[in-house]
Scaffold this active site. Structure first.
Site, PDB file in Angstrom:
ATOM      1  N   GLU A 187       0.816  -1.211   0.000  1.00 49.02           N
ATOM      2  CA  GLU A 187       0.000   0.000   0.000  1.00 49.02           C
ATOM      3  C   GLU A 187       0.851   1.264   0.000  1.00 49.02           C
ATOM      4  OE1 GLU A 187      -0.604  -2.694   1.776  1.00 49.02           O
ATOM      5  OE2 GLU A 187      -2.499  -3.326   0.890  1.00 49.02           O
ATOM      6  N   HIS A 194     -10.730  -6.540   8.321  1.00 46.17           N
ATOM      7  CA  HIS A 194     -11.578  -6.144   7.195  1.00 46.17           C
ATOM      8  C   HIS A 194     -12.803  -5.376   7.660  1.00 46.17           C
ATOM      9  CE1 HIS A 194      -9.198  -9.546   5.678  1.00 46.17           C
ATOM     10  NE2 HIS A 194      -9.307  -8.984   4.480  1.00 46.17           N
TER      11      HIS A 194
END
Lengths: 327, 430
Positions: free
Chosen positions: A60, A129
């Site tokens: 990321e 998540h």
């Protein structure tokens, strides 16, 4: 107009902006061949090619850093974080580079970049998540933060974000992707960043929320209506900068405020809304501003019972509204 | 103002037992406080010197408000600053008062106490910033507005209601002393007032009246009341009482009514059916170990239910003495808080006023209440199908149907009836 899902709004915005402006590119994990884990970018690689729809390695920090470089060199990148939970390695790039370059370079450089990130819980995503990370970025001048809660806003806000000259964090609540359906106006349109949306008008209290919580707040307001309580629901839509006028004028109408957010309670978006009201509208207040938020726990639990305990829902909002009205 | 009981939110200062300058010992009573339930003496939490009386007699304060200041002396000096605003020996607040001239006075006497004016009291009204602003704009003294909000707060609706009634209220409020408007007890929003007719007058709610109203509404709303009536032949009890009355009153020094007989039978029956001596506990039933019987006593401005503790250990004479003490003190306003807390069952005696039949309201959270009605001579069919004149009495018994059912309630009543009808010359009274 056609009735569509919220994720349709995301996809249409990217599609139309890529077609309209060749500088717009998309990069992220699995955004190409796979079409994104949520199918937000389905079909885009076929239409615009691998040079503009880029499958990035799992990194990321790299995705954000590459996007910043693209933006500095004239492109308009959309960087997708597969889940907001994984944005933390990119934090340095976003906070120290993207947010500060215009200031640091005395306006010579700027970063017209969008970071899209699915966030939020209630989907059995468990701790990696389900996170809500918006508050980390609300603390950073130089960023803009938007969170849509309707298909039309998803499309209009993403178009505004792509066309913005500075970095915009665009958070999409996973639960709203296919839960929320609504009409998307035909043709090219944008929704301005920095403007809240009055979901419904009311006179007894104001509920401020965003993302999934704005959806739940509207459901709670319908329930409260059956009890004769008229709740105004304000979808903040943009968290940075907050729409101060909308918040204060709603408080001026109802004199009671409830902020609902799913992130951990302490130092969340609700704190800023409550502080704004306390500073600017104390003498409009008929009761202390209340926050209904996720508990201060390290993570969203996986099992259903504990997940439900963590998540605010319409029933909890109704309850909090009743308490507010009684205080 | 200390917390003087579970549901007590405020108290009215009665008599100050200590004056400014007085030495007070720890636990020594310093002031009498009247609540909606009882009068209590407040003990001093510290040893020291009373340096300031903040709350004047007659003033009503919510729990937690300061009522006086005590300067600690002698004790652990580390505690002293926490206990008193004046950390060391008290010094006169107004030297001009001249108190210092009396050189032999052991304690300096501060200037004469001045009651707080309305302006100072204004800061104590609980309300929201918005309502305060509205009242300020409209020139309304929030002290005069009856409060209905949480913790005695004046709400927007209270203010609007007050403004609507402004002409009448203003006229009524103007001559009244500010203290009359001061009590602000949480209460449900009052119903819309009917227009006053010629000759009508308004009676202000006393704290007791308000408490009774709240308790009755709560009981009727929360507890599904079922009521059963049993008819008891009291002829033998009447004869027994008649025979021993003069001797009893001479020996015990208290009148002998029918209440101790019925209470004795009721308590014995409670031992037989302990589930009657119970309370509704939300998600459980609390069956009480001790039998603490409340006796409903009518007093001039309302009703109070002092508790006869461990009534199951008392003889008829013991019940008579205990009841007489409680009733006498209730009527004199001398009950203490412990006299009224912890009841597990209630006996009521509307019969003393001539009532022959009633449907009593349960004293929450108890499970049941027993009313003894008037004893009336009636022709009744007795053994052998003869008709005889007997002294008859109804027992009216209301119970919380969540806690028990008719079968047990009626078995209990049958037991009380059996015990009363079995009383006679051999019954032990003492």
């Amino acid at each position: 107009m056609a009735v569509k899902n919220l994720i349709d709004g995301v996809r249409e915005a990217m599609h139309e902006e890529m077609a309209r402006d060749p500088r717009v590119v998309l990069l992220g994990e699995d955004v190409g061949i796979r079409g994104g884990v949520f199918r937000a970018s389905e079909g885009l690689v076929g239409e615009f090619g691998e040079a503009r729809v880029i499958d990035a390695p799992l990194g990321e920090s790299g995705i954000a850093g590459v996007a910043i470089g693209m933006a500095l060199n004239g492109l308009r990148p959309i960087a997708e974080m597969q889940f907001a939970d994984f944005i933390h390695p990119a934090f340095n790039q976003i906070v120290s580079e993207a947010a500060k370059i215009r200031y640091r370079s005395n306006n010579d450089f700027h970063v017209p970049m969008v970071i899209r990130a699915p966030f939020g819980g209630g989907v059995h995503g468990a701790l990696y998540h389900s996170q809500s990370v918006e508050a980390f970025f609300m603390h950073v001048p130089g960023l803009k933060i938007v969170v849509p809660s309707t298909p039309a806003d998803a499309k209009g806000l993403l178009k505004s974000a792509i066309r913005d000259e500075d970095p915009v964090m665009y958070f999409e609540h996973k639960r709203t992707y296919r839960l929320v359906r609504g009409e998307i106006p035909d043709g090219d349109f944008t929704v301005p960043i920095g403007k809240a949306r009055t979901v419904r008008e009311g006179k007894d209290l104001s509920i401020f929320a965003y993302g999934l919580m704005a959806v739940f707040a509207e459901q709670a307001a319908l329930e409260l209506e059956k009890e004769g309580v008229s709740a105004e629901v304000i979808d903040l839509r943009t968290l940075l900068p907050l729409d101060r006028e909308a918040i204060l004028s709603s408080i001026g109408k109802t004199h009671r405020g409830l902020v609902v957010y799913e992130a951990n309670r302490t130092m969340g978006a609700g704190a800023e809304v409550a502080a704004l009201i306390a500073e600017e509208a104390l003498f409009e207040l008929d009761a202390p501003v209340r926050r209904l938020a996720g508990p201060d726990l390290p993570a969203m639990p996986f099992n259903t019972v504990q997940e439900e305990h963590f998540m605010p829902n319409p029933e909890k909002i109704v309850h909090a509204a009743r308490e507010l009205l009684a205080s | 103002m200390p917390q003087l009981g579970e549901s007590v939110t405020e108290g009215t200062i009665g008599r100050w037992l200590k004056q400014v300058g007085d030495q007070v010992e720890k636990y020594e009573p310093i002031v009498e406080v009247a609540t909606d339930k009882v009068n209590a003496e407040v003990p001093s939490p510290f040893s020291g010197v009373l340096t300031e009386i903040i709350a004047a007699e007659g003033e009503t304060l919510s729990v937690g408000q300061p009522i006086c200041e005590i300067a600690e002396q002698g004790g652990d000096s580390a505690e002293a600053p926490a206990a008193a605003k004046v950390p060391d020996a008290p010094t006169p607040k107004a030297p001009a008062a001249g108190a210092m001239d009396t050189a032999d006075a052991p304690q300096p006497v501060p200037a004469a106490y001045e009651p707080l004016g309305a302006a100072q009291n204004a800061g104590r009204v609980r309300t929201s910033p918005y309502v305060r602003r509205l009242a300020n704009d409209a020139g309304i003294d929030l002290q005069l507005v009856p409060a209905s909000g949480a913790e005695g707060r004046v709400t927007r609706e209270d203010l609007a209601r007050f403004q609507q009634q402004a002409p009448a209220s203003a006229a009524a409020a103007a001559p009244a002393q500010p203290a009359a408007a001061a009590p602000q007890i949480p209460q449900p929003a009052p119903p819309v007032q009917p227009p006053a007719m010629a000759g009508d007058r308004f009676m202000d709610l006393t704290p007791m009246r308000r408490t009774i109203a709240e308790h009755m509404v709560r009981s009727k709303r929360e507890a599904p009341h079922a009521t059963a009536w049993f008819e008891v032949d009291m002829s033998s009890v009447v004869a027994l009482r008649k025979r021993i009355r003069a001797e009893f009153e001479e020996r015990e020094g208290v009148p002998l009514t029918y209440l101790p007989f019925v209470t004795k039978a009721a308590v014995e029956a409670l031992r037989e059916f302990p589930q009657i001596n119970a309370s509704w506990g939300g998600d459980k039933i609390i069956v009480h170990g001790p039998v603490h019987v409340g006796l409903a006593v009518a007093i001039p401005d309302g009703l109070i239910v002092p508790i006869l503790r461990n009534a199951d250990g008392l003889s008829i004479a013991g019940i008579a003495r205990g009841a007489n003490d409680l009733i006498t003190r209730a009527r004199a306003g001398r009950l203490t808080l412990t006299d009224i807390e912890g009841g597990t069952f209630t006996v009521n005696n509307p019969g003393s006023y001539g009532s022959v039949f009633s449907a009593p309201v349960i004293n929450q959270p108890q499970a049941a209440i027993l009313s003894m009605e008037a004893i009336v001579k009636r022709p009744v069919v007795v053994q052998g199908d003869a008709i005889a004149v007997r002294s008859m009495m109804f027992l009216s018994f209301s119970f919380d149907h969540r806690v028990l059912d008719g079968a047990m309630a009626n078995q209990y009543l049958a037991s009380v009836k059996r015990r009363l009808e079995a009383m006679g010359p051999e019954t032990a009274v003492y």
